[in-house]
Design a protein around this motif. Structure first.
Motif, mmCIF file in Angstrom:
data_model
loop_
_atom_site.group_PDB
_atom_site.id
_atom_site.type_symbol
_atom_site.label_atom_id
_atom_site.label_comp_id
_atom_site.label_asym_id
_atom_site.label_seq_id
_atom_site.Cartn_x
_atom_site.Cartn_y
_atom_site.Cartn_z
ATOM 1 N N GLN A 155 20.631 -28.034 64.065
ATOM 2 C CA GLN A 155 20.204 -27.167 65.162
ATOM 3 C C GLN A 155 19.519 -25.927 64.571
ATOM 4 N N PRO A 156 18.288 -25.643 64.980
ATOM 5 C CA PRO A 156 17.595 -24.453 64.462
ATOM 6 C C PRO A 156 18.293 -23.161 64.875
ATOM 7 N N ASN A 157 17.929 -22.085 64.217
ATOM 8 C CA ASN A 157 18.480 -20.771 64.525
ATOM 9 C C ASN A 157 18.163 -20.406 65.978
ATOM 10 N N PRO A 158 19.175 -20.176 66.822
ATOM 11 C CA PRO A 158 18.915 -19.889 68.233
ATOM 12 C C PRO A 158 18.179 -18.579 68.462
ATOM 13 N N TYR A 159 18.202 -17.675 67.470
ATOM 14 C CA TYR A 159 17.535 -16.388 67.620
ATOM 15 C C TYR A 159 16.099 -16.408 67.100
ATOM 16 N N ALA A 160 15.660 -17.507 66.520
ATOM 17 C CA ALA A 160 14.292 -17.581 66.017
ATOM 18 C C ALA A 160 13.302 -17.441 67.177
ATOM 19 N N PRO A 161 12.207 -16.724 66.983
ATOM 20 C CA PRO A 161 11.243 -16.536 68.082
ATOM 21 C C PRO A 161 10.681 -17.840 68.622
ATOM 22 N N ALA A 162 10.495 -18.824 67.769
ATOM 23 C CA ALA A 162 9.959 -20.117 68.212
ATOM 24 C C ALA A 162 10.555 -21.221 67.352
ATOM 25 N N ARG A 163 10.887 -22.350 67.989
ATOM 26 C CA ARG A 163 11.451 -23.512 67.290
ATOM 27 C C ARG A 163 10.642 -24.742 67.675
ATOM 28 N N TYR A 164 10.317 -25.534 66.667
ATOM 29 C CA TYR A 164 9.398 -26.653 66.870
ATOM 30 C C TYR A 164 10.071 -27.981 66.540
ATOM 31 N N VAL A 165 9.799 -28.978 67.388
ATOM 32 C CA VAL A 165 10.365 -30.313 67.206
ATOM 33 C C VAL A 165 9.289 -31.358 67.471
ATOM 34 N N TYR A 166 9.575 -32.563 67.019
ATOM 35 C CA TYR A 166 8.688 -33.708 67.262
ATOM 36 C C TYR A 166 9.328 -34.607 68.306
ATOM 37 N N ASP A 167 8.551 -34.931 69.329
ATOM 38 C CA ASP A 167 8.999 -35.826 70.390
ATOM 39 C C ASP A 167 8.462 -37.229 70.093
ATOM 40 N N LYS A 194 8.918 -40.028 71.575
ATOM 41 C CA LYS A 194 8.556 -40.789 72.760
ATOM 42 C C LYS A 194 7.147 -40.424 73.228
ATOM 43 N N LYS A 195 6.848 -39.124 73.274
ATOM 44 C CA LYS A 195 5.529 -38.672 73.712
ATOM 45 C C LYS A 195 4.563 -38.515 72.546
ATOM 46 N N ARG A 196 5.086 -38.670 71.324
ATOM 47 C CA ARG A 196 4.290 -38.556 70.101
ATOM 48 C C ARG A 196 3.494 -37.251 70.063
ATOM 49 N N ARG A 197 4.225 -36.151 70.086
ATOM 50 C CA ARG A 197 3.587 -34.851 69.975
ATOM 51 C C ARG A 197 4.610 -33.806 69.523
ATOM 52 N N ILE A 198 4.091 -32.705 68.963
ATOM 53 C CA ILE A 198 4.928 -31.586 68.542
ATOM 54 C C ILE A 198 5.015 -30.606 69.705
ATOM 55 N N ILE A 199 6.233 -30.149 70.008
ATOM 56 C CA ILE A 199 6.423 -29.219 71.118
ATOM 57 C C ILE A 199 7.268 -28.035 70.671
ATOM 58 N N LYS A 200 7.138 -26.941 71.405
ATOM 59 C CA LYS A 200 7.980 -25.769 71.187
ATOM 60 C C LYS A 200 9.216 -25.912 72.057
ATOM 61 N N ALA A 201 10.385 -25.864 71.434
ATOM 62 C CA ALA A 201 11.629 -26.152 72.146
ATOM 63 C C ALA A 201 12.218 -24.897 72.775
ATOM 64 N N ASN A 202 12.942 -25.113 73.880
ATOM 65 C CA ASN A 202 13.700 -24.054 74.538
ATOM 66 C C ASN A 202 15.164 -24.453 74.588
ATOM 67 N N VAL A 219 13.729 -32.431 64.310
ATOM 68 C CA VAL A 219 13.485 -31.035 63.921
ATOM 69 C C VAL A 219 12.504 -30.999 62.745
ATOM 70 N N LEU A 220 11.410 -30.255 62.899
ATOM 71 C CA LEU A 220 10.382 -30.187 61.867
ATOM 72 C C LEU A 220 10.896 -29.441 60.640
ATOM 73 N N HIS A 221 10.545 -29.982 59.468
ATOM 74 C CA HIS A 221 11.018 -29.383 58.212
ATOM 75 C C HIS A 221 10.143 -29.917 57.076
ATOM 76 N N GLY A 222 9.320 -29.043 56.500
ATOM 77 C CA GLY A 222 8.448 -29.470 55.410
ATOM 78 C C GLY A 222 6.999 -29.081 55.642
ATOM 79 N N PRO A 223 6.075 -29.549 54.787
ATOM 80 C CA PRO A 223 4.653 -29.199 54.903
ATOM 81 C C PRO A 223 4.038 -29.682 56.214
ATOM 82 N N TYR A 224 3.045 -28.924 56.669
ATOM 83 C CA TYR A 224 2.323 -29.263 57.901
ATOM 84 C C TYR A 224 0.826 -29.092 57.649
#
Length: 320
Positions: free
Chosen positions: A121-133, A135-143, A153-158
């Motif tokens: 689980q990413p840091n809940p206080y981080a301004p933005a957290r990014y994950v890969y979906d 099913k929809k095959r796209r990167i989204i900003k999580a809430n 959960v994204l982790h590594g080079p982009y």
């Protein structure tokens, strides 16, 4: 005619005299005289060399079944290609993936990235957290909290390319932007460069509710002395109050205001719309796009719906 016969003793004497006149015969098994010139020995006939000489007769080696099996396994291992090294970033095992969008040719957009093999689980206080979906095959900003069964959960080079040209590079760390992020135009000219530390801009102004600096109050992003990046503000109970984005010192895109209930994490209340980019004229009065009641039910949507004056009869959490 009478044959001439010699006496026996004369015959013996005759034979002895003939033997004395003949050449001396040397046996191959005899040793050479030590008094004459010493002969060099033939090393091929010495016991020391003949025991080391390879045999011309093939010997059959008998192997047990276990030895045969071990020999086959050894042969297979020698022929087998070496295994690829495991992808690891910041001590965590990661897996590579990519997504395509925007059609083909010059309009094709490809994002290459990595995500955690083991969910965190990413840091809940981080301004933005990014994950890969997936099913929809796209990167989204999580809430809010992230469901590890649905998202990666994204982790590594982009890296992002458009029409084969690199337009953005960076790194993710447990769902947050990390280290240096750069954007380019299609002529490979550097447009922006931002440094992050686990989601927080390196030059951000971060305030806390507590002296131990564990409970974040507000994150104001700065890049080169100018407002740039993701903004967040939390209530004292740890729930999100505001989030949005700055560009070129101006608010842009969607800004969200939350109810801030302790038992309902990140429940939306208002959605406001600012300008598309920070290089357009500044929008001083944002447009209210959506509004939700305390139960999370949509009661207003611009040009579509307005139930703000009606009694709330919907179930908690229900949306239109």
């Amino acid at each position: 005619m009478r044959l001439f016969r010699l006496p026996l003793f004369l015959l013996v004497s005759l034979l002895l005299s003939l033997a004395a006149c003949s050449k001396k015969t040397v046996s191959f098994n005899s040793k050479p005289d030590t008094g004459g010139l010493a002969l060099s020995g033939d090393t091929l006939t010495t016991a020391q060399d003949t025991t080391k000489a390879p045999s011309l007769i093939a010997k059959r080696t008998t192997l047990t079944k276990e030895q045969e099996r071990a020999a086959k396994e050894k042969e297979k291992a020698a022929q087998r290609k070496p295994k690829k090294k495991k992808n690891i970033f910041l001590g965590e095992r990661i897996k590579k993936a990519y997504v395509k969008s925007g059609g083909k040719g010059k309009n094709q957009r490809i994002e290459t990235f990595y995500y955690l093999r083991t969910f965190q689980q990413p840091n809940p206080y981080a301004p933005a957290r990014y994950v890969y979906d997936p099913k929809k095959r796209r990167i989204i900003k999580a809430n809010g909290d992230i469901d590890g069964n649905l998202f990666r959960v994204l982790h590594g080079p982009y890296k992002k390319t458009e029409g084969g040209k690199v337009v953005e590079t960076g790194y993710y760390a447990v769902g947050t932007k990390h280290l240096r992020w750069e954007t380019f135009n299609r002529d490979n000219i550097l447009l922006t460069k931002t440094h992050y530390e686990m989601g927080f801009p390196r030059d951000a102004n971060i305030t806390y509710y507590d002296g131990a600096q564990k409970q974040v109050k507000e994150v104001i992003p700065f890049v080169n002395g100018k407002l740039e990046g993701d903004y967040v503000r939390y209530n004292e109970n740890g729930q999100l109050e505001w989030d949005g984005q700055f560009e070129n010192g101006k608010r842009i895109g969607t800004w969200n205001r939350y109810w801030g209930f302790r038992n309902a994490r990140n429940r939306l209340r208002y959605e406001y719309q600012y300008g598309e980019t920070g290089y357009d004229p500044e929008v001083t009065e944002p447009v209210l796009v959506k509004e939700y009641n305390r139960n999370g039910v949509l009661i207003y949507e611009k040009d579509k719906l307005d139930k703000r004056g009606e009694a709330d009869t919907a179930r908690p959490g229900m949306k239109k």
